[in-house]
Design a protein around this motif. Sequence first.
Motif, PDB file in Angstrom:
ATOM      1  N   LEU A 139      -2.025  52.027  50.082  1.00 52.69           N
ATOM      2  CA  LEU A 139      -2.238  53.465  50.113  1.00 52.69           C
ATOM      3  C   LEU A 139      -2.260  54.039  48.699  1.00 52.69           C
ATOM      4  CD1 LEU A 139      -2.549  55.012  52.775  1.00 52.69           C
ATOM      5  CD2 LEU A 139      -0.245  55.897  52.438  1.00 52.69           C
ATOM      6  N   HIS A 140      -3.437  54.525  48.299  1.00 56.46           N
ATOM      7  CA  HIS A 140      -3.537  55.369  47.120  1.00 56.46           C
ATOM      8  C   HIS A 140      -3.642  56.814  47.603  1.00 56.46           C
ATOM      9  CE1 HIS A 140      -4.265  51.836  44.613  1.00 56.46           C
ATOM     10  NE2 HIS A 140      -4.111  52.621  43.573  1.00 56.46           N
ATOM     11  N   ILE A 141      -2.780  57.655  47.074  1.00 52.26           N
ATOM     12  CA  ILE A 141      -2.691  59.045  47.532  1.00 52.26           C
ATOM     13  C   ILE A 141      -3.365  59.957  46.511  1.00 52.26           C
ATOM     14  CG2 ILE A 141      -1.120  60.887  48.246  1.00 52.26           C
ATOM     15  CD1 ILE A 141       1.025  58.656  48.621  1.00 52.26           C
ATOM     16  N   PHE A 142      -4.204  60.855  47.004  1.00 49.96           N
ATOM     17  CA  PHE A 142      -4.807  61.893  46.165  1.00 49.96           C
ATOM     18  C   PHE A 142      -4.530  63.247  46.816  1.00 49.96           C
ATOM     19  CE2 PHE A 142      -7.185  58.050  45.322  1.00 49.96           C
ATOM     20  CZ  PHE A 142      -7.342  58.054  43.947  1.00 49.96           C
ATOM     21  N   ARG A 143      -4.264  64.242  45.981  1.00 49.29           N
ATOM     22  CA  ARG A 143      -3.957  65.586  46.452  1.00 49.29           C
ATOM     23  C   ARG A 143      -5.153  66.507  46.219  1.00 49.29           C
ATOM     24  NH1 ARG A 143      -1.268  68.561  49.651  1.00 49.29           N
ATOM     25  NH2 ARG A 143       0.784  67.724  49.057  1.00 49.29           N
ATOM     26  N   PHE A 144      -5.598  67.197  47.277  1.00 44.75           N
ATOM     27  CA  PHE A 144      -6.618  68.229  47.121  1.00 44.75           C
ATOM     28  C   PHE A 144      -6.010  69.419  46.382  1.00 44.75           C
ATOM     29  CE2 PHE A 144      -8.728  65.843  50.418  1.00 44.75           C
ATOM     30  CZ  PHE A 144     -10.088  66.072  50.187  1.00 44.75           C
ATOM     31  N   LEU A 145      -6.756  69.963  45.438  1.00 43.51           N
ATOM     32  CA  LEU A 145      -6.275  71.120  44.677  1.00 43.51           C
ATOM     33  C   LEU A 145      -6.501  72.433  45.414  1.00 43.51           C
ATOM     34  CD1 LEU A 145      -7.453  70.095  41.096  1.00 43.51           C
ATOM     35  CD2 LEU A 145      -5.135  70.011  42.036  1.00 43.51           C
ATOM     36  N   HIS A 146      -7.295  72.394  46.480  1.00 45.15           N
ATOM     37  CA  HIS A 146      -7.559  73.585  47.289  1.00 45.15           C
ATOM     38  C   HIS A 146      -7.441  73.206  48.757  1.00 45.15           C
ATOM     39  CE1 HIS A 146      -9.047  75.507  43.636  1.00 45.15           C
ATOM     40  NE2 HIS A 146      -9.820  74.449  43.443  1.00 45.15           N
ATOM     41  N   PRO A 147      -7.183  74.165  49.631  1.00 42.26           N
ATOM     42  CA  PRO A 147      -7.108  73.855  51.065  1.00 42.26           C
ATOM     43  C   PRO A 147      -8.390  73.180  51.550  1.00 42.26           C
ATOM     44  CG  PRO A 147      -6.284  76.074  50.653  1.00 42.26           C
ATOM     45  CD  PRO A 147      -6.888  75.595  49.349  1.00 42.26           C
ATOM     46  N   VAL A 148      -8.232  72.200  52.439  1.00 37.47           N
ATOM     47  CA  VAL A 148      -9.382  71.467  52.973  1.00 37.47           C
ATOM     48  C   VAL A 148      -9.998  72.274  54.108  1.00 37.47           C
ATOM     49  CG1 VAL A 148     -10.175  69.307  54.004  1.00 37.47           C
ATOM     50  CG2 VAL A 148      -8.266  69.289  52.374  1.00 37.47           C
ATOM     51  N   THR A 149     -11.283  72.556  53.987  1.00 36.68           N
ATOM     52  CA  THR A 149     -11.955  73.374  54.998  1.00 36.68           C
ATOM     53  C   THR A 149     -13.048  72.605  55.742  1.00 36.68           C
ATOM     54  OG1 THR A 149     -13.510  74.200  53.323  1.00 36.68           O
ATOM     55  CG2 THR A 149     -11.520  75.501  53.715  1.00 36.68           C
ATOM     56  N   THR A 150     -13.323  71.383  55.340  1.00 39.56           N
ATOM     57  CA  THR A 150     -14.401  70.633  55.991  1.00 39.56           C
ATOM     58  C   THR A 150     -14.003  70.226  57.403  1.00 39.56           C
ATOM     59  OG1 THR A 150     -15.968  68.812  55.674  1.00 39.56           O
ATOM     60  CG2 THR A 150     -13.654  68.341  55.238  1.00 39.56           C
ATOM     61  N   SER A 151     -14.998  70.023  58.240  1.00 38.98           N
ATOM     62  CA  SER A 151     -14.785  69.512  59.592  1.00 38.98           C
ATOM     63  C   SER A 151     -15.366  68.107  59.682  1.00 38.98           C
ATOM     64  CB  SER A 151     -15.479  70.421  60.622  1.00 38.98           C
ATOM     65  OG  SER A 151     -16.894  70.365  60.455  1.00 38.98           O
ATOM     66  N   ALA A 152     -15.045  67.409  60.765  1.00 37.01           N
ATOM     67  CA  ALA A 152     -15.595  66.070  60.955  1.00 37.01           C
ATOM     68  C   ALA A 152     -17.117  66.126  61.029  1.00 37.01           C
ATOM     69  CB  ALA A 152     -15.011  65.448  62.223  1.00 37.01           C
ATOM     70  N   GLU A 153     -17.639  67.133  61.697  1.00 41.61           N
ATOM     71  CA  GLU A 153     -19.093  67.260  61.835  1.00 41.61           C
ATOM     72  C   GLU A 153     -19.751  67.498  60.475  1.00 41.61           C
ATOM     73  OE1 GLU A 153     -16.858  68.913  63.586  1.00 41.61           O
ATOM     74  OE2 GLU A 153     -17.075  67.946  65.553  1.00 41.61           O
ATOM     75  N   ASP A 154     -19.130  68.368  59.664  1.00 42.87           N
ATOM     76  CA  ASP A 154     -19.688  68.649  58.338  1.00 42.87           C
ATOM     77  C   ASP A 154     -19.659  67.403  57.453  1.00 42.87           C
ATOM     78  OD1 ASP A 154     -20.117  71.275  59.035  1.00 42.87           O
ATOM     79  OD2 ASP A 154     -18.241  72.005  58.150  1.00 42.87           O
ATOM     80  N   LEU A 155     -18.546  66.670  57.504  1.00 47.04           N
ATOM     81  CA  LEU A 155     -18.431  65.488  56.657  1.00 47.04           C
ATOM     82  C   LEU A 155     -19.436  64.421  57.087  1.00 47.04           C
ATOM     83  CD1 LEU A 155     -17.015  64.111  54.320  1.00 47.04           C
ATOM     84  CD2 LEU A 155     -15.299  63.258  55.929  1.00 47.04           C
ATOM     85  N   HIS A 156     -19.595  64.227  58.385  1.00 37.36           N
ATOM     86  CA  HIS A 156     -20.592  63.266  58.864  1.00 37.36           C
ATOM     87  C   HIS A 156     -21.969  63.622  58.319  1.00 37.36           C
ATOM     88  CE1 HIS A 156     -23.055  60.803  61.586  1.00 37.36           C
ATOM     89  NE2 HIS A 156     -23.751  61.905  61.791  1.00 37.36           N
TER      90      HIS A 156
END
Length: 307
Positions: A6-23
Amino acid sequence: MWFKNLHIFRFLHPVTTSAEDLHEQLTKAIFQPCGKMDMESMGWVPPLGRDSESLVHAANKCIIFSARKEEKILPPSVVREFVNDKVEEIETQQMRRVRKREKDEIREEVLHDLVPRAFTRSTYLFAYIDITHGWLLVDTPSRKKAEELVTFLRTTIGSLPVVPPQIQQSPARIMTQWLIKENDCPIDLDLADACVLTDQEGAVVNCKRQDLLAEEIQGHLDAGKLVTRLALEWNDRLGLILDDELVIRRLHLLDLIQAQLNDANTETPAQRFDAEFAIMTGELASLIKRLFEVFGGENEEAYAKMR
Protein backbone atom coordinates in the motif's frame (compact mmCIF):
# COMPACT_ATOMS: atom_id res chain seq x y z
CA MET A 1 -8.02 -9.46 -4.74
CA TRP A 2 -6.70 -8.18 -1.44
CA PHE A 3 -3.95 -5.58 -1.78
CA LYS A 4 -0.61 -6.89 -0.53
CA ASN A 5 1.19 -3.54 -0.45
CA LEU A 6 0.00 0.00 0.00
CA HIS A 7 1.32 3.35 -1.14
CA ILE A 8 -0.91 6.09 0.25
CA PHE A 9 -1.55 9.41 -1.49
CA ARG A 10 -3.68 12.23 -0.09
CA PHE A 11 -5.98 14.32 -2.31
CA LEU A 12 -5.46 18.03 -1.66
CA HIS A 13 -9.12 18.76 -2.45
CA PRO A 14 -12.36 16.86 -1.80
CA VAL A 15 -12.93 14.06 -4.31
CA THR A 16 -15.94 14.78 -6.49
CA THR A 17 -15.58 12.19 -9.26
CA SER A 18 -18.02 9.32 -9.65
CA ALA A 19 -17.40 5.80 -10.89
CA GLU A 20 -19.18 6.64 -14.13
CA ASP A 21 -17.08 9.77 -14.67
CA LEU A 22 -13.83 7.95 -13.97
CA HIS A 23 -14.72 5.11 -16.33
CA GLU A 24 -15.41 7.63 -19.08
CA GLN A 25 -12.09 9.37 -18.49
CA LEU A 26 -10.11 6.13 -18.45
CA THR A 27 -11.51 5.14 -21.86
CA LYS A 28 -9.14 7.76 -23.30
CA ALA A 29 -6.22 5.43 -22.58
CA ILE A 30 -7.48 1.85 -22.82
CA PHE A 31 -4.63 -0.64 -22.98
CA GLN A 32 -3.26 -1.45 -26.40
CA PRO A 33 -0.49 -4.05 -26.96
CA CYS A 34 2.98 -2.90 -27.94
CA GLY A 35 3.35 -1.87 -31.54
CA LYS A 36 5.99 -3.40 -33.78
CA MET A 37 8.74 -1.01 -32.66
CA ASP A 38 7.38 -0.07 -29.23
CA MET A 39 9.41 -1.17 -26.22
CA GLU A 40 6.48 -0.72 -23.84
CA SER A 41 2.80 0.14 -23.67
CA MET A 42 0.55 1.10 -20.77
CA GLY A 43 -3.21 1.46 -20.52
CA TRP A 44 -6.30 0.87 -18.39
CA VAL A 45 -7.99 -2.52 -18.15
CA PRO A 46 -11.09 -3.77 -16.29
CA PRO A 47 -10.21 -4.56 -12.64
CA LEU A 48 -12.61 -7.52 -12.70
CA GLY A 49 -10.74 -9.09 -15.62
CA ARG A 50 -11.55 -9.93 -19.22
CA ASP A 51 -15.16 -10.88 -18.55
CA SER A 52 -15.94 -7.28 -17.57
CA GLU A 53 -16.17 -4.22 -19.76
CA SER A 54 -16.10 -1.57 -17.05
CA LEU A 55 -12.76 0.07 -16.31
CA VAL A 56 -13.82 0.70 -12.70
CA HIS A 57 -15.69 -1.04 -9.91
CA ALA A 58 -17.32 0.82 -7.03
CA ALA A 59 -18.30 -0.26 -3.52
CA ASN A 60 -18.27 1.31 -0.06
CA LYS A 61 -17.72 4.78 -1.63
CA CYS A 62 -14.47 3.54 -3.16
CA ILE A 63 -13.56 3.13 -6.84
CA ILE A 64 -11.03 0.51 -7.92
CA PHE A 65 -9.26 0.51 -11.29
CA SER A 66 -6.30 -1.22 -12.90
CA ALA A 67 -3.48 -0.49 -15.34
CA ARG A 68 -1.63 -3.00 -17.50
CA LYS A 69 1.94 -2.40 -18.64
CA GLU A 70 3.42 -4.50 -21.42
CA GLU A 71 7.19 -4.46 -21.97
CA LYS A 72 9.42 -6.00 -24.61
CA ILE A 73 12.05 -8.31 -23.12
CA LEU A 74 15.31 -7.41 -24.83
CA PRO A 75 18.29 -7.67 -22.46
CA PRO A 76 21.13 -5.19 -23.16
CA SER A 77 23.57 -8.11 -23.18
CA VAL A 78 21.74 -9.63 -26.15
CA VAL A 79 21.84 -6.36 -28.10
CA ARG A 80 25.50 -5.91 -27.23
CA GLU A 81 26.35 -9.41 -28.47
CA PHE A 82 24.65 -8.85 -31.83
CA VAL A 83 26.38 -5.48 -32.23
CA ASN A 84 29.81 -6.91 -31.34
CA ASP A 85 29.35 -9.79 -33.79
CA LYS A 86 28.47 -7.34 -36.58
CA VAL A 87 31.38 -5.05 -35.73
CA GLU A 88 33.80 -7.98 -35.70
CA GLU A 89 32.51 -9.16 -39.07
CA ILE A 90 33.01 -5.73 -40.65
CA GLU A 91 36.48 -5.27 -39.18
CA THR A 92 37.56 -8.73 -40.34
CA GLN A 93 36.19 -8.49 -43.86
CA GLN A 94 37.08 -4.85 -44.55
CA MET A 95 40.34 -4.73 -42.56
CA ARG A 96 39.42 -1.52 -40.77
CA ARG A 97 38.30 -0.29 -37.39
CA VAL A 98 34.63 0.48 -36.82
CA ARG A 99 34.28 3.94 -35.24
CA LYS A 100 31.74 4.95 -32.61
CA ARG A 101 29.35 6.67 -35.01
CA GLU A 102 29.16 3.60 -37.23
CA LYS A 103 28.79 1.35 -34.19
CA ASP A 104 25.80 3.45 -33.07
CA GLU A 105 24.25 3.01 -36.51
CA ILE A 106 24.81 -0.75 -36.29
CA ARG A 107 23.12 -0.77 -32.88
CA GLU A 108 20.07 0.99 -34.35
CA GLU A 109 19.91 -1.60 -37.13
CA VAL A 110 20.12 -4.42 -34.59
CA LEU A 111 17.33 -2.91 -32.51
CA HIS A 112 15.20 -2.46 -35.62
CA ASP A 113 15.63 -6.15 -36.31
CA LEU A 114 15.27 -7.51 -32.77
CA VAL A 115 12.50 -5.37 -31.22
CA PRO A 116 9.65 -6.73 -33.39
CA ARG A 117 10.72 -10.28 -32.52
CA ALA A 118 11.17 -9.76 -28.76
CA PHE A 119 8.95 -11.52 -26.24
CA THR A 120 6.69 -9.40 -24.07
CA ARG A 121 5.69 -9.52 -20.41
CA SER A 122 2.80 -7.79 -18.70
CA THR A 123 2.41 -6.45 -15.18
CA TYR A 124 -0.77 -5.15 -13.57
CA LEU A 125 -1.15 -2.34 -11.07
CA PHE A 126 -4.32 -1.95 -8.99
CA ALA A 127 -5.37 1.18 -7.16
CA TYR A 128 -8.50 2.64 -5.67
CA ILE A 129 -9.83 6.03 -4.67
CA ASP A 130 -11.40 6.30 -1.23
CA ILE A 131 -13.86 9.14 -1.80
CA THR A 132 -14.87 9.50 1.86
CA HIS A 133 -11.33 9.91 3.19
CA GLY A 134 -9.72 11.52 0.14
CA TRP A 135 -7.07 8.85 -0.46
CA LEU A 136 -5.56 7.21 -3.51
CA LEU A 137 -4.16 3.78 -2.57
CA VAL A 138 -1.82 1.90 -4.91
CA ASP A 139 -0.98 -1.80 -4.54
CA THR A 140 2.77 -2.03 -5.12
CA PRO A 141 5.88 -2.29 -2.93
CA SER A 142 7.77 0.02 -5.33
CA ARG A 143 7.69 3.79 -4.96
CA LYS A 144 8.76 4.09 -8.61
CA LYS A 145 5.80 2.02 -9.82
CA ALA A 146 3.39 3.89 -7.56
CA GLU A 147 4.58 7.21 -8.95
CA GLU A 148 4.36 5.79 -12.49
CA LEU A 149 0.71 4.91 -12.00
CA VAL A 150 -0.04 8.31 -10.44
CA THR A 151 1.64 10.07 -13.37
CA PHE A 152 -0.22 7.95 -15.91
CA LEU A 153 -3.55 8.61 -14.18
CA ARG A 154 -2.81 12.33 -14.07
CA THR A 155 -1.97 12.32 -17.78
CA THR A 156 -5.17 10.43 -18.56
CA ILE A 157 -7.64 12.55 -16.60
CA GLY A 158 -5.80 15.89 -16.87
CA SER A 159 -5.44 16.70 -13.17
CA LEU A 160 -4.62 14.71 -10.05
CA PRO A 161 -3.79 16.82 -6.96
CA VAL A 162 -2.36 14.10 -4.69
CA VAL A 163 0.70 14.03 -2.41
CA PRO A 164 2.20 11.55 0.05
CA PRO A 165 0.70 11.86 3.55
CA GLN A 166 2.14 14.61 5.72
CA ILE A 167 2.34 13.47 9.34
CA GLN A 168 2.95 15.50 12.49
CA GLN A 169 5.49 13.16 14.09
CA SER A 170 8.35 11.07 12.70
CA PRO A 171 7.21 7.47 12.18
CA ALA A 172 10.81 6.25 12.60
CA ARG A 173 11.14 7.85 16.03
CA ILE A 174 7.73 6.69 17.21
CA MET A 175 8.36 3.11 16.05
CA THR A 176 11.76 3.21 17.76
CA GLN A 177 10.07 4.17 21.02
CA TRP A 178 7.82 1.12 20.71
CA LEU A 179 10.89 -1.13 20.87
CA ILE A 180 12.41 0.50 23.93
CA LYS A 181 11.53 -1.71 26.87
CA GLU A 182 9.92 0.94 29.03
CA ASN A 183 7.65 2.02 26.19
CA ASP A 184 4.73 -0.05 24.91
CA CYS A 185 3.04 -0.22 21.54
CA PRO A 186 -0.51 1.12 21.35
CA ILE A 187 -2.87 -1.51 22.72
CA ASP A 188 -4.26 -2.41 19.29
CA LEU A 189 -0.82 -2.79 17.65
CA ASP A 190 1.29 -5.83 18.51
CA LEU A 191 4.94 -6.24 17.64
CA ALA A 192 5.63 -9.14 15.29
CA ASP A 193 9.08 -10.62 14.68
CA ALA A 194 10.87 -8.42 12.13
CA CYS A 195 12.31 -4.94 11.81
CA VAL A 196 14.95 -2.92 9.98
CA LEU A 197 17.25 -0.61 11.95
CA THR A 198 19.23 2.20 10.32
CA ASP A 199 21.68 4.81 11.60
CA GLN A 200 22.69 8.21 10.22
CA GLU A 201 25.74 6.75 8.47
CA GLY A 202 23.55 4.37 6.49
CA ALA A 203 24.38 1.18 8.38
CA VAL A 204 21.45 -1.25 8.20
CA VAL A 205 20.51 -4.14 10.47
CA ASN A 206 17.78 -6.44 9.10
CA CYS A 207 16.16 -8.51 11.85
CA LYS A 208 13.88 -11.44 11.01
CA ARG A 209 12.17 -14.01 13.21
CA GLN A 210 13.48 -12.36 16.35
CA ASP A 211 12.15 -11.14 19.68
CA LEU A 212 12.17 -7.41 19.03
CA LEU A 213 12.55 -6.64 22.73
CA ALA A 214 15.68 -8.79 23.07
CA GLU A 215 18.95 -7.33 24.40
CA GLU A 216 20.57 -7.55 20.97
CA ILE A 217 17.94 -5.22 19.48
CA GLN A 218 18.16 -2.89 22.48
CA GLY A 219 21.91 -2.61 21.95
CA HIS A 220 21.40 -1.33 18.41
CA LEU A 221 18.81 1.19 19.64
CA ASP A 222 21.15 2.37 22.40
CA ALA A 223 23.79 2.95 19.70
CA GLY A 224 21.45 5.40 17.98
CA LYS A 225 19.81 3.31 15.30
CA LEU A 226 16.20 4.06 14.36
CA VAL A 227 13.46 1.67 13.28
CA THR A 228 12.75 2.24 9.59
CA ARG A 229 10.60 -0.88 9.05
CA LEU A 230 8.56 -2.75 11.60
CA ALA A 231 6.38 -5.85 11.42
CA LEU A 232 3.07 -5.37 13.25
CA GLU A 233 -0.30 -6.99 13.82
CA TRP A 234 -3.31 -4.74 14.13
CA ASN A 235 -6.34 -5.64 16.21
CA ASP A 236 -6.00 -9.36 15.39
CA ARG A 237 -7.24 -8.42 11.93
CA LEU A 238 -4.29 -7.54 9.69
CA GLY A 239 -0.57 -8.20 9.63
CA LEU A 240 1.82 -5.80 7.92
CA ILE A 241 5.28 -4.29 7.67
CA LEU A 242 5.25 -0.51 8.07
CA ASP A 243 8.12 1.71 6.99
CA ASP A 244 9.14 5.21 7.99
CA GLU A 245 7.45 6.71 4.90
CA LEU A 246 4.11 5.10 5.84
CA VAL A 247 4.38 2.53 3.06
CA ILE A 248 2.65 -0.71 4.04
CA ARG A 249 4.18 -3.96 2.81
CA ARG A 250 3.34 -7.66 3.10
CA LEU A 251 -0.22 -6.91 4.12
CA HIS A 252 -1.99 -10.14 5.06
CA LEU A 253 -5.19 -11.27 6.71
CA LEU A 254 -5.40 -12.57 10.24
CA ASP A 255 -8.03 -14.98 11.52
CA LEU A 256 -10.85 -12.48 12.16
CA ILE A 257 -10.87 -11.10 8.62
CA GLN A 258 -10.27 -14.49 7.04
CA ALA A 259 -13.34 -15.84 8.84
CA GLN A 260 -15.36 -12.84 7.67
CA LEU A 261 -14.36 -13.52 4.07
CA ASN A 262 -15.15 -17.20 4.40
CA ASP A 263 -18.62 -16.34 5.68
CA ALA A 264 -19.38 -14.04 2.73
CA ASN A 265 -22.28 -15.44 0.70
CA THR A 266 -20.94 -15.33 -2.86
CA GLU A 267 -21.67 -17.54 -5.85
CA THR A 268 -19.78 -15.95 -8.74
CA PRO A 269 -16.26 -14.48 -9.11
CA ALA A 270 -17.80 -11.00 -9.53
CA GLN A 271 -19.75 -11.37 -6.28
CA ARG A 272 -16.61 -12.60 -4.54
CA PHE A 273 -14.64 -9.62 -5.85
CA ASP A 274 -17.34 -7.22 -4.69
CA ALA A 275 -17.51 -8.75 -1.21
CA GLU A 276 -13.73 -8.76 -0.78
CA PHE A 277 -13.41 -5.19 -2.05
CA ALA A 278 -16.08 -3.91 0.34
CA ILE A 279 -14.46 -5.67 3.33
CA MET A 280 -10.95 -4.62 2.31
CA THR A 281 -11.75 -0.93 1.88
CA GLY A 282 -13.48 -0.81 5.26
CA GLU A 283 -10.58 -2.51 7.05
CA LEU A 284 -7.90 -0.44 5.34
CA ALA A 285 -9.72 2.79 6.08
CA SER A 286 -9.75 1.93 9.79
CA LEU A 287 -6.11 0.84 9.72
CA ILE A 288 -4.85 3.96 7.94
CA LYS A 289 -6.80 6.31 10.18
CA ARG A 290 -5.36 4.54 13.21
CA LEU A 291 -1.79 4.77 11.88
CA PHE A 292 -2.19 8.47 11.20
CA GLU A 293 -3.52 8.89 14.73
CA VAL A 294 -0.61 7.13 16.47
CA PHE A 295 1.84 9.31 14.54
CA GLY A 296 0.21 12.52 15.73
CA GLY A 297 -2.30 13.09 12.95
CA GLU A 298 -1.92 14.73 9.57
CA ASN A 299 -0.18 18.09 9.12
CA GLU A 300 -2.93 20.24 7.67
CA GLU A 301 -0.63 23.28 7.46
CA ALA A 302 1.68 21.33 5.16
CA TYR A 303 -1.25 20.40 2.92
CA ALA A 304 -2.43 24.02 2.86
CA LYS A 305 0.95 25.15 1.51
CA MET A 306 0.72 22.57 -1.30
CA ARG A 307 -2.71 23.64 -2.51
